[in-house]
Design a protein around this motif. Structure first.
Motif, short mmCIF file in Angstrom:
data_model
loop_
_atom_site.label_atom_id
_atom_site.label_comp_id
_atom_site.label_asym_id
_atom_site.label_seq_id
_atom_site.Cartn_x
_atom_site.Cartn_y
_atom_site.Cartn_z
N PRO A 128 132.69 71.61 -25.35
CA PRO A 128 131.87 72.73 -25.85
C PRO A 128 131.34 73.56 -24.67
CG PRO A 128 130.72 70.65 -26.10
CD PRO A 128 132.11 70.33 -25.64
N ALA A 129 131.11 74.84 -24.99
CA ALA A 129 130.62 75.74 -23.95
C ALA A 129 129.23 75.31 -23.51
CB ALA A 129 130.59 77.17 -24.47
N ALA A 130 129.00 75.41 -22.23
CA ALA A 130 127.70 75.01 -21.69
C ALA A 130 126.69 76.11 -22.01
CB ALA A 130 127.81 74.80 -20.19
N SER A 131 125.53 75.69 -22.51
CA SER A 131 124.48 76.67 -22.80
C SER A 131 123.50 76.69 -21.64
CB SER A 131 123.76 76.31 -24.10
OG SER A 131 123.19 75.02 -23.97
N ALA A 132 122.87 77.83 -21.47
CA ALA A 132 121.92 77.97 -20.37
C ALA A 132 120.67 77.16 -20.69
CB ALA A 132 121.56 79.45 -20.18
N ALA A 133 120.14 76.51 -19.71
CA ALA A 133 118.93 75.70 -19.88
C ALA A 133 117.72 76.64 -20.00
CB ALA A 133 118.76 74.77 -18.73
N PRO A 134 116.76 76.31 -20.86
CA PRO A 134 115.58 77.17 -20.97
C PRO A 134 114.78 77.17 -19.68
CG PRO A 134 115.35 75.18 -22.31
CD PRO A 134 116.74 75.18 -21.74
#
Length: 73
Positions: free
Chosen positions: A63-69
Motif C-alpha cells: 500500500p502507498a505510504a501515507s504522510a505522518a501527521p
C-alpha cells in the motif's frame, strides 16, 4: 620298545614383502572410485540433466505510504 620323541620346531619365514600394503592400496582405490561415483550421480552429468523452466511472477504491491501527521508543540 624305546621311542624317542622328535622335536618339531615351527619356523616362520618372513619374505620381507608387506602383505597388508596390497590391501591398503586396494582400499584406497575403492574409496576413490566410490567418491567419483557419488560425485557423478549427485553433482555431475549423471544427475539427469533436467531443466527447470518455471517462471514465478510474484509481484507484490505494498500500500502507498501515507504522510505522518505533524507533531504539535
Amino acid at each position: 620298545m624305546d621311542h624317542e620323541h622328535e622335536t618339531h620346531d615351527t619356523v616362520v619365514v618372513d619374505s620381507g614383502r608387506g602383505g597388508s600394503s596390497n590391501g591398503l592400496i586396494l582400499g584406497i582405490v575403492a574409496v576413490v572410485i566410490l567418491l567419483i561415483a557419488v560425485w557423478y550421480f549427485a553433482l555431475g552429468p549423471g544427475t539427469g540433466g533436467t531443466t527447470n523452466n518455471t517462471t514465478n511472477n510474484n509481484t507484490v504491491n505494498p500500500p502507498a505510504a501515507s504522510a505522518a501527521p505533524a507533531a504539535s508543540q
